[in-house]
Design an enzyme around this catalytic site. Structure first.
Site, short mmCIF file in Angstrom:
data_model
loop_
_atom_site.label_atom_id
_atom_site.label_comp_id
_atom_site.label_asym_id
_atom_site.label_seq_id
_atom_site.Cartn_x
_atom_site.Cartn_y
_atom_site.Cartn_z
N GLY A 118 0.71 -1.22 0.11
CA GLY A 118 0.10 0.04 0.08
C GLY A 118 0.97 1.13 0.10
O GLY A 118 2.17 1.21 0.09
N ASP A 150 1.04 -4.52 11.55
CA ASP A 150 1.10 -4.85 10.80
C ASP A 150 0.59 -6.25 11.15
O ASP A 150 0.28 -6.67 12.39
CB ASP A 150 3.39 -5.63 11.11
CG ASP A 150 3.31 -6.59 9.50
OD1 ASP A 150 2.51 -7.74 9.80
OD2 ASP A 150 4.18 -6.37 8.78
N SER A 162 -11.51 -14.34 -2.22
CA SER A 162 -10.96 -14.22 -3.83
C SER A 162 -12.01 -14.98 -4.07
O SER A 162 -11.98 -16.35 -4.32
CB SER A 162 -9.41 -14.36 -3.72
OG SER A 162 -9.16 -14.40 -5.53
N TYR A 222 -2.02 -18.69 -3.02
CA TYR A 222 -2.58 -18.04 -3.10
C TYR A 222 -4.33 -17.49 -2.63
O TYR A 222 -4.99 -18.44 -2.00
CB TYR A 222 -2.83 -16.70 -4.18
CG TYR A 222 -3.07 -15.54 -4.17
CD1 TYR A 222 -3.18 -14.89 -3.09
CD2 TYR A 222 -4.48 -15.48 -4.82
CE1 TYR A 222 -4.20 -13.45 -3.00
CE2 TYR A 222 -5.79 -14.13 -4.37
CZ TYR A 222 -5.21 -13.44 -3.97
OH TYR A 222 -6.14 -12.64 -3.57
N VAL A 274 -10.36 -7.97 -9.83
CA VAL A 274 -10.95 -5.71 -10.16
C VAL A 274 -9.49 -5.07 -10.68
O VAL A 274 -8.13 -5.37 -10.29
CB VAL A 274 -10.65 -5.84 -7.85
CG1 VAL A 274 -11.21 -4.19 -7.79
CG2 VAL A 274 -11.23 -6.67 -7.47
N ARG A 281 -11.94 -13.26 -17.43
CA ARG A 281 -11.73 -13.03 -16.62
C ARG A 281 -13.07 -12.28 -16.31
O ARG A 281 -13.51 -11.54 -17.55
CB ARG A 281 -10.80 -12.21 -15.85
CG ARG A 281 -9.39 -13.11 -16.00
CD ARG A 281 -9.68 -13.79 -14.88
NE ARG A 281 -8.62 -14.56 -14.09
CZ ARG A 281 -8.06 -15.79 -14.78
NH1 ARG A 281 -8.18 -16.24 -15.56
NH2 ARG A 281 -6.67 -16.44 -15.03
C1 UD1 Z 1 -6.43 -13.94 -9.23
C2 UD1 Z 1 -7.76 -14.20 -9.28
C3 UD1 Z 1 -8.40 -12.57 -8.32
C4 UD1 Z 1 -7.69 -11.92 -7.35
C5 UD1 Z 1 -6.07 -12.22 -7.45
C6 UD1 Z 1 -5.29 -11.22 -6.80
C7 UD1 Z 1 -7.92 -15.79 -10.25
C8 UD1 Z 1 -9.82 -16.01 -11.21
N1 UD1 Z 1 -8.69 -14.68 -10.17
O1 UD1 Z 1 -6.51 -13.28 -9.93
O2 UD1 Z 1 -9.68 -13.48 -8.11
O3 UD1 Z 1 -7.80 -10.88 -7.36
O4 UD1 Z 1 -5.23 -13.02 -8.24
O5 UD1 Z 1 -4.04 -10.77 -7.50
O6 UD1 Z 1 -8.21 -16.49 -9.55
N2 UD1 Z 1 -1.79 -12.31 -17.13
C9 UD1 Z 1 -0.57 -11.59 -18.89
N3 UD1 Z 1 0.32 -11.21 -18.67
C10 UD1 Z 1 0.86 -10.42 -18.12
C11 UD1 Z 1 0.26 -10.68 -16.74
C12 UD1 Z 1 -0.98 -11.41 -16.57
O7 UD1 Z 1 -1.12 -12.46 -19.52
O8 UD1 Z 1 1.44 -10.16 -17.98
C13 UD1 Z 1 -2.78 -13.38 -17.75
C14 UD1 Z 1 -2.21 -13.78 -16.18
O9 UD1 Z 1 -1.86 -15.61 -17.06
C15 UD1 Z 1 -4.11 -14.58 -15.95
C16 UD1 Z 1 -4.40 -13.63 -16.63
O10 UD1 Z 1 -3.94 -11.98 -17.35
O11 UD1 Z 1 -4.34 -15.23 -17.11
C17 UD1 Z 1 -4.89 -12.53 -15.23
O12 UD1 Z 1 -3.83 -12.27 -14.31
P1 UD1 Z 1 -3.47 -11.56 -12.77
O13 UD1 Z 1 -4.58 -10.10 -13.25
O14 UD1 Z 1 -2.00 -11.63 -12.28
O15 UD1 Z 1 -4.71 -12.63 -12.21
P2 UD1 Z 1 -5.59 -13.60 -11.75
O16 UD1 Z 1 -4.33 -14.19 -11.42
O17 UD1 Z 1 -6.20 -14.28 -12.61
#
Ligand code: UD1
Length: 316
Positions: free
Chosen positions: A38, A56, A120, A144, A174, A212
């Site tokens: 944060g 913390d 989550s 996680y 989010v 998503r």
């Molecule tokens: C997950 C949870 C979400 C939680 C979050 C916390 C799920 C469905 N969602 O999010 O509820 O709030 O963790 O961190 O499990 N990606 C790329 N390129 C990038 C980064 C990510 O392609 O540079 C892809 C990832 O592989 C994934 C998607 O984007 O498929 C979303 O990734 P991210 O934003 O990290 O969130 P989740 O892991 O889906």
């Protein structure tokens, strides 16, 4: 005078809840944050109106006096990110599980009115059926996801065993202003927007057809306040999503359109622990909490991009 506590209140989602509370006329809002992920700057224009306590959640003695007597505790403090929990599991385990236990214990012993817990959607894992509904069996695929699920179970136990009112909201990806794009573990949309503004190629892990239910932060903050007020919800969990589903390829197309750029993404290998598709069934949240998300993906992204643009201008 009884007060509100927002753990992680200097974070992206926590600070949005703080703002909503103040808009609704809350008189005393205590932010409990260790400023690990944060930033005080997230509270900038409301800083004078909040009581920021650098503490913390891993340290019970530090947080118990702050939580004692709270009307509602919004528990947002966490180390997010699926890949981060795989690369570096100890801090996320300690904060997401032990820290949550400490918050619940402090709320119970300090006779707080209610705890609204940031759960989550990752708890579902890969389900055969979409949208995902709360009655489905959780199938966490990463540390996680498991940690956040354990927090839910603890909420339920504190309600059942100790009579503490808890409500868990499973967030569905989010996004919005103040999401920090500076780490490789940052939320994908913040990374996409940063890439578009800097005219660099984003990396998409896998084929980009994973989807998503991206949910705008203001809708999530509003849902938290509704969960704090609703009756007959103790011990329950609710999906906090928008109800829609967008692929990463579609999301990048939207970002390019909004920013007026044409940049082909780089495609990398699929990410460990990744869920393929995610979409919330919002029926229960609408029925019991009055959930009413207001932001379409385009509108939320437009507002978010505007905010990132302003930040980039200030930084120059
Ligand atoms: C997950 C949870 C979400 C939680 C979050 C916390 C799920 C469905 N969602 O999010 O509820 O709030 O963790 O961190 O499990 N990606 C790329 N390129 C990038 C980064 C990510 O392609 O540079 C892809 C990832 O592989 C994934 C998607 O984007 O498929 C979303 O990734 P991210 O934003 O990290 O969130 P989740 O892991 O889906």
């Amino acid at each position: 005078m009884s007060h509100y506590v927002v753990t992680g209140g200097a974070g992206f989602i926590g600070s949005a809840i703080v703002r909503r509370l103040l808009q609704e006329g809350a008189r005393r809002v205590v932010v409990v944050d260790n400023l690990l992920t944060g930033h005080e700057a997230n509270l900038e224009e409301v800083r004078h109106a909040v009581d920021l306590q650098i503490a913390d959640i891993r340290n019970y003695a530090e947080i118990a006096p702050l939580i004692r007597g709270a009307a509602v505790v919004f528990h947002e403090a966490a180390i997010p990110s699926v890949p981060r929990s795989i690369d570096d599991p100890v801090p996320s385990h300690e904060i997401n599980i032990d820290g949550t236990f400490n918050v619940l214990r402090a709320a119970h012993e300090g006779k707080a009115g209610r705890v609204v817990y940031a759960a989550s959607s990752s708890a579902y894992g890969d389900t055969l059926v979409l949208p995902k509904v709360e009655s489905m069996n959780p199938q966490p695929k990463s540390p996680y996801a498991l940690q956040k699920l354990v927090g839910e179970y603890y909420c339920n136990i504190f309600t059942g065993v100790y009579g503490l009112e808890t409500v868990a909201i499973r967030y569905f990806n989010v996004y919005g202003p103040r999401q920090d794009p500076s780490s490789p573990y940052s939320g994908v949309l913040s990374l996409f927007l940063k890439a578009a503004l800097e005219h660099t190629q984003p990396t998409i892990f896998g084929d980009g057809e994973q989807s998503r239910d991206f949910t705008y932060v203001e809708d999530v903050a509003e849902l938290n306040l509704r969960a704090a007020r609703a009756g007959n919800v103790a011990g329950k969990i609710y999906n906090g999503g928008n109800g829609g589903r967008i692929t990463l390829n579609q999301a990048w197309a939207t970002v390019q359109k909004l920013e007026g750029v044409d940049i082909p993404p780089l495609y990398g290998g699929p990410r460990a622990g990744d869920v393929r598709d995610s979409q919330a069934d919002t029926t229960a949240a609408v029925r019991d909490l009055g959930h009413a998300p207001r932001y379409s993906f385009e509108e939320g992204m437009r507002l978010t991009l505007e905010w990132y643009r302003k930040q980039a201008a200030v930084a120059k």
